[in-house]
Enzyme design. Structure first.
Site, PDB file in Angstrom:
ATOM      1  N   CYS A  88       0.805  -1.225   0.000  1.00 44.07           N
ATOM      2  CA  CYS A  88       0.000   0.000   0.000  1.00 44.07           C
ATOM      3  C   CYS A  88       0.837   1.274   0.000  1.00 44.07           C
ATOM      4  CB  CYS A  88      -0.940   0.011   1.200  1.00 44.07           C
ATOM      5  SG  CYS A  88      -1.968  -1.467   1.323  1.00 44.07           S
ATOM      6  N   HIS A 349      -9.352   2.373  -2.498  1.00 42.77           N
ATOM      7  CA  HIS A 349      -7.957   2.078  -2.160  1.00 42.77           C
ATOM      8  C   HIS A 349      -7.331   1.154  -3.206  1.00 42.77           C
ATOM      9  CE1 HIS A 349      -4.373   1.127  -0.088  1.00 42.77           C
ATOM     10  NE2 HIS A 349      -4.822   0.314   0.843  1.00 42.77           N
ATOM     11  N   CYS A 378      -0.552   2.853   6.191  1.00 40.95           N
ATOM     12  CA  CYS A 378      -0.082   1.587   6.739  1.00 40.95           C
ATOM     13  C   CYS A 378       0.175   0.638   5.570  1.00 40.95           C
ATOM     14  CB  CYS A 378      -1.083   0.997   7.724  1.00 40.95           C
ATOM     15  SG  CYS A 378      -2.724   0.670   7.041  1.00 40.95           S
TER      16      CYS A 378
END
Length: 393
Positions: A88, A349, A378
């Protein structure tokens, strides 16, 4: 030390899983932005020293998706490119690598960002290379395993959020309320045209008729309420509180920016948006990966010689409502400054793109009153990355 500036920053709309971008490869989304940045800045493509793009789910796309995006985006074959995978954090790590290459004097101009098409991630048949002798075989979902599974504990990222729920005593109502607020802020921002300056529409050719032009994020939902979210079942464990409604979605999209030395920007008469002040990365126990931004934020602030109170706006990736609530328990962030246009729970996302997406959204909020911003994400496997930027003066 060389000052590194951000001279252009754009993103595509974010598509939902199986939505408008389901047939558009990640590298085409990236190429759209590269082409747009070159056109908007008037930059000679041959002056770009390198292209660095984050992309997590690379299987089946072909060699080095960043190179594909660069070539399809109109850059000459002399401009090198490479692809970054820090899950991510990939998009923001790409920008950090661009920053580092400029500080060291290796590069002057870098295109950096992230791209992802989770809808196109393939199913894998492991151990099939030399055939099967007998018995049943199964497929592995590359999106789930390579993008959303903690390899150390062999469970979904959602369980890491449930672990934080238990550790910090976070209620289901808190999570649902947070998610509703994210949606409401995103709805307002979308209706008021607050994303228009950062979004580059994507044209999708059709077999018949005119191309479809995608101009808005598909995941933003009106009429979401805590009451409606409370009816959703737990997504990851029977007695859990993390649901599809208070977690980020599975999405497709890209974000890109032009990273330059200040001297080169002046030489080319390109007006920067912001200065990159510093970065921070941090690691924690993978089972509670969502708390890692605390350490990353602290390091980024220290390297930028700033305090938390100096930050005017925060763009923090909302992997899960529980995750960001846990981070807030530690950092005690001013709510009126956090994700003021909504976050990933509403917007989506696309994992390899999100690190660049949050920074793009942040940059388009900087003005004479909002001068300093911080962004963080994160990262699966127990990591996080953060960056601090300031309006260019």
């Amino acid at each position: 030390m060389t000052r590194v500036v951000l001279a252009a920053a754009y993103r595509t709309p974010i598509g939902v899983f199986g939505g408008a971008f389901k047939d558009v490869p990640a590298y085409d989304l990236g190429a759209t932005l590269i082409e747009h940045i070159i056109k908007e800045t008037g930059l000679n493509p041959s002056e770009i020293d390198e292209v660095i793009i984050g992309n997590v789910l690379q299987a089946g796309q072909g060699q080095n998706p960043a190179r594909i995006a660069a070539m399809k985006g109109g850059l000459p074959e002399t401009v090198p490119a490479f692809t970054v995978n820090k899950v991510c954090g990939s998009g923001l790590k790409s920008i950090q690598l661009a920053y580092q290459s400029i500080v060291t004097g290796e590069n002057d101009i870098v295109l950096a960002g992230g791209m992802e098409n989770m809808s196109q991630s393939p199913m894998l048949v492991n151990n099939s290379r030399f055939g099967f002798k007998m018995g049943h075989q199964s497929m592995v979902d590359s999106m789930v395993y390579d993008g959303l599974t903690d390899v150390f504990n062999q469970y979904h990222m959602g369980i890491t959020a449930e672990n934080l729920v238990e550790q910090y005593g976070i209620s289901r109502e808190e999570q649902d309320t947070f998610a509703v607020n994210s949606q409401h802020k995103a709805v307002r921002a979308q209706q008021n045209g607050e994303f228009d300056s950062e979004i580059v529409p994507v044209s999708i050719p059709q077999r018949k008729g005119e191309p479809i032009l995608v101009t808005k994020d598909e995941g933003v939902r009106e009429n979401v309420s805590v009451e409606k979210l409370s009816r959703l079942r737990p997504a990851f464990k029977k007695d859990g509180t993390v649901t599809a409604g208070n977690a980020s979605g599975i999405n497709d999209g890209a974000a890109m920016m032009l990273v330059m030395s200040e001297d080169k920007a002046k030489e080319l008469n390109i007006e920067p948006l912001a200065v990159l002040d510093g970065f921070g990365s941090h690691g924690v126990d993978p089972s509670i990966m969502g708390i890692a931004p605390v350490g990353a934020v602290e390091k980024a602030l220290k390297r930028s010689k700033k305090e938390l109170s100096d930050i005017d706006v925060f763009e923090l990736n909302e992997a899960f409502a529980a995750q960001l609530l846990a981070v807030d328990r530690e950092l005690k962030l001013p709510p009126e400054k956090v994700n003021v246009k909504g976050g990933a729970i509403a917007l989506g996302h696309p994992i390899g793109a999100s690190g660049a997406r949050v920074l793009v959204t942040l940059l388009h909020q900087l003005n004479d009153e909002v001068e300093t911003g911080l962004t963080s994400l994160c990262i699966g496997g127990g990591q996080a990355i953060a960056a601090v930027v300031s309006k260019y003066k």
